[in-house]
Design a protein around this motif. Structure first.
Motif, mmCIF file in Angstrom:
data_model
loop_
_atom_site.group_PDB
_atom_site.id
_atom_site.type_symbol
_atom_site.label_atom_id
_atom_site.label_comp_id
_atom_site.label_asym_id
_atom_site.label_seq_id
_atom_site.Cartn_x
_atom_site.Cartn_y
_atom_site.Cartn_z
ATOM 1 N N GLY A 83 14.338 -15.715 27.859
ATOM 2 C CA GLY A 83 13.425 -16.771 27.419
ATOM 3 C C GLY A 83 13.403 -17.967 28.335
ATOM 4 N N ASN B 134 -2.852 -7.362 30.401
ATOM 5 C CA ASN B 134 -2.270 -8.676 30.133
ATOM 6 C C ASN B 134 -3.204 -9.809 30.571
ATOM 7 N N ASN C 163 -6.460 -15.406 24.680
ATOM 8 C CA ASN C 163 -5.809 -16.644 24.224
ATOM 9 C C ASN C 163 -6.674 -17.864 24.490
ATOM 10 N N PHE D 186 13.502 -14.061 32.362
ATOM 11 C CA PHE D 186 12.411 -13.892 31.401
ATOM 12 C C PHE D 186 12.935 -13.283 30.099
ATOM 13 N N ASN D 187 13.808 -12.281 30.224
ATOM 14 C CA ASN D 187 14.374 -11.635 29.032
ATOM 15 C C ASN D 187 15.186 -12.607 28.192
ATOM 16 N N ASN E 173 11.673 -19.078 30.921
ATOM 17 C CA ASN E 173 10.444 -18.764 31.645
ATOM 18 C C ASN E 173 10.243 -19.622 32.894
ATOM 19 N N ASN F 30 3.107 -13.048 33.331
ATOM 20 C CA ASN F 30 3.658 -12.912 31.976
ATOM 21 C C ASN F 30 4.444 -14.153 31.564
ATOM 22 N N ALA F 31 5.254 -14.675 32.509
ATOM 23 C CA ALA F 31 6.054 -15.869 32.195
ATOM 24 C C ALA F 31 5.139 -17.077 31.969
ATOM 25 N N ASN G 127 -2.275 -20.214 30.345
ATOM 26 C CA ASN G 127 -3.074 -18.991 30.476
ATOM 27 C C ASN G 127 -3.962 -18.968 31.717
ATOM 28 N N ARG H 242 2.093 -16.981 30.873
ATOM 29 C CA ARG H 242 1.415 -16.774 29.579
ATOM 30 C C ARG H 242 2.334 -17.148 28.427
ATOM 31 N N ASN H 243 3.622 -16.821 28.571
ATOM 32 C CA ASN H 243 4.589 -17.188 27.526
ATOM 33 C C ASN H 243 4.684 -18.693 27.340
#
Length: 521
Positions: free
Chosen positions: A374, A433, A440, A371-372, A376, A402-403, A410, A405-406
């Motif tokens: 990118g 979150n 969103n 994730f860090n 995802n 979170n991933a 959603n 959502r990135n």
């Protein structure tokens, strides 16, 4: 010759056989009611129970064994002696009624002390109050076989009963018994078994260790083993300070006992004394460089101090010695990730999973590193593996959300947050979150409700206050938007003002005088 040395043996305890013979003579002479107190270990008590009837064959001797706490000895004796001819009644196990009154920390349970000064154990109150009934109703000799600490309880908390004593006898332990019992405690020492003991059983075991440590026939080597095991027992009781003290005493006799240095380090780390713990681990690996556990725990302690580079070096030593230690590979990956070295962290997690494929923490940590970077989609796959092995792992559900959502997914993100909250309802980050994902999707009312849940569990979460302000701004509810923005700025002025000045969500109220005033403060 100096007269000070003329009676050099006056303070020495009597020989075991001499003390025993004194007791035998006293019991032979005594008829009718009498109170005798014999200070001895449980093993010596069992030996006496076997031997005494052989040496006083003309008297009827019975044994009442107490195996649990009682409050009424009179009733127990009355039921036991019914229809029996008794001259001498041996009573073993009275201490079970006293263990629960040992309220001090385990490390303070020492020879010759008694604890609770504000109350009297029920059994001792009972003995004080019923002593005349014992004398009038039981025309035989009572012989209480007691640990030394029990004698002290009787002296200080049952003086009326104890004052009627016909005699007090201390049976010194023989060198052979000291050796046998010490070796038994050392050989049977087992941390997992200690954990299963009740509080009273732990106290009993501590006293057993301390009695043996105080014996005059004890050797230095056995003291080391006893002190080490006592430290482990105290650690199992979460008496970390007392455990450290016991390890320290063992190390005075044997400074190179690496196991004591290692366990001492663990106890220090539990107290948050990380620097001292590292020093203790350093001593452990000095005397035993191949102890991979010491290297791993040293790394964990350095990690706790934020010294990630040093932690990695320590983990490297651990996996050099034991390459298949999956916990160490996982810990190493976390330290690498903290340094932003995510690719190396992933490789470390992969090593952990090579040796332990179902290690859900490693799958989750691997997902965070991806994730860090990118990545995802790969992160989601890693979180899915974590959840395959641990379906109620709320952190993995949260990270997965979170991933998603990135990636703009959603609806799926909300479902993932819902799973996290199913297993951890007060997880405020997940509520926040989840609100962002709803925002969103332009579901602002639901988003506000989600932020409110986050603030219910974490009222100073400035992100949630700010996010609520954004929702109200988009609804053209200027008053509510500014009210929530004000709270967010109060909690984190720098960050929230930066966000508000550039966030397009505030376009509809940007010309409002209150908004301008808030930004200028």
């Amino acid at each position: 010759m100096n007269s000070d040395f003329n009676n050099w043996d006056d303070d020495l305890p009597p020989e075991p056989e001499a003390a025993y013979q004194d007791l035998v003579r006293a019991l032979k002479r005594k008829s009718g009611f009498g109170l005798y107190f014999v200070q001895c270990t449980p093993v010596e008590a069992d030996n006496l129970i076997i031997k005494l009837p052989q040496d006083i064959p003309h008297k009827h001797i019975e044994v009442l064994r107490l195996v649990e706490a009682i409050d009424n000895l009179y009733q127990r004796v009355a039921e036991f002696v019914q229809n029996k001819q008794i001259d001498i009644l041996l009573i073993k196990g009275l201490e079970y009624s006293l263990y629960k009154y040992e309220k001090r920390t385990f490390g303070e349970i020492t020879e010759g002390q008694f604890s609770n000064l504000t109350s009297v154990p029920h059994i001792l109150n009972h003995l004080n109050q019923q002593r005349e009934r014992f004398r009038d109703d039981f025309p035989f000799c009572f012989v209480f076989l007691l640990r030394s600490f029990s004698i002290n309880y009787l002296i200080h908390r049952a003086p009326d009963f104890f004052d009627w004593r016909s005699g007090v006898f201390e049976l010194p332990t023989t060198p052979e018994l000291v050796e046998r019992e010490s070796n038994r405690l050392i050989l049977l020492g087992n941390y997992e078994a200690y954990l299963k003991l009740s509080q009273e059983e732990k106290i009993e075991k501590v006293l057993e260790f301390q009695d043996l440590l105080a014996e005059q026939h004890q050797t230095e080597d056995r003291k080391v083993g006893l002190l080490f095991e006592l430290g482990n027992l105290l650690y199992a009781a979460k008496e970390f300070e007392a455990a450290i003290s016991s390890y320290d005493q063992a190390l005075k006799f044997k400074p190179d006992k690496h196991e004591a240095w290692y366990n001492r380090g663990i106890a220090l780390r539990n107290l948050g004394r990380n620097e001292e713990a590292i020093s203790s681990y350093d001593q452990s690996v000095k005397f035993n460089p191949d102890d991979h556990q010491a290297w791993n725990n040293r790394g964990n302690t350095l990690f706790n101090l934020g010294r990630n580079e040093e932690a990695i070096s320590s983990y490297d030593q651990a996996v050099k010695i034991k390459p298949d230690k999956h916990e160490t590979w996982n810990n190493r990956g976390i330290a690498l990730r903290n340094l932003g070295r995510n690719e190396e962290a992933i490789s470390s997690y992969d090593q952990a999973l090579k040796f332990q494929p179902d290690l859900h923490q490693a799958w989750n940590n691997r997902g965070i590193a991806l994730f860090n970077l990118g990545r995802n989609e790969e992160a989601i796959s890693s979180y899915d593996q974590a959840l395959k092995f641990q379906p109620d792992f709320h952190e993995a559900w949260y990270n997965r959300g979170n991933a998603l959502r990135n990636l703009g997914r959603n609806e799926e993100a909300i479902s993932s947050y819902d799973q996290a909250l199913k297993f951890q309802p007060d997880f405020h980050e997940a509520w926040n979150n989840r609100g962002v994902a709803l925002f969103n999707l332009e579901r602002n009312e639901e988003a506000i409700s989600s932020y409110d849940q986050a603030l219910k569990f974490q009222p100073d979460l400035h992100q949630a206050w700010y996010n609520k302000a954004c929702c109200y701004a988009l609804q053209n509810n200027v008053e509510k938007a500014i009210e929530n923005l004000q709270i967010a700025i109060n909690l984190n002025p720098e960050q929230c003002r930066t966000w508000a000045k550039t966030d397009s969500d505030f376009d509809s109220i940007r010309n409002d005088e209150l908004f301008q005033e808030l930004m200028e403060k």
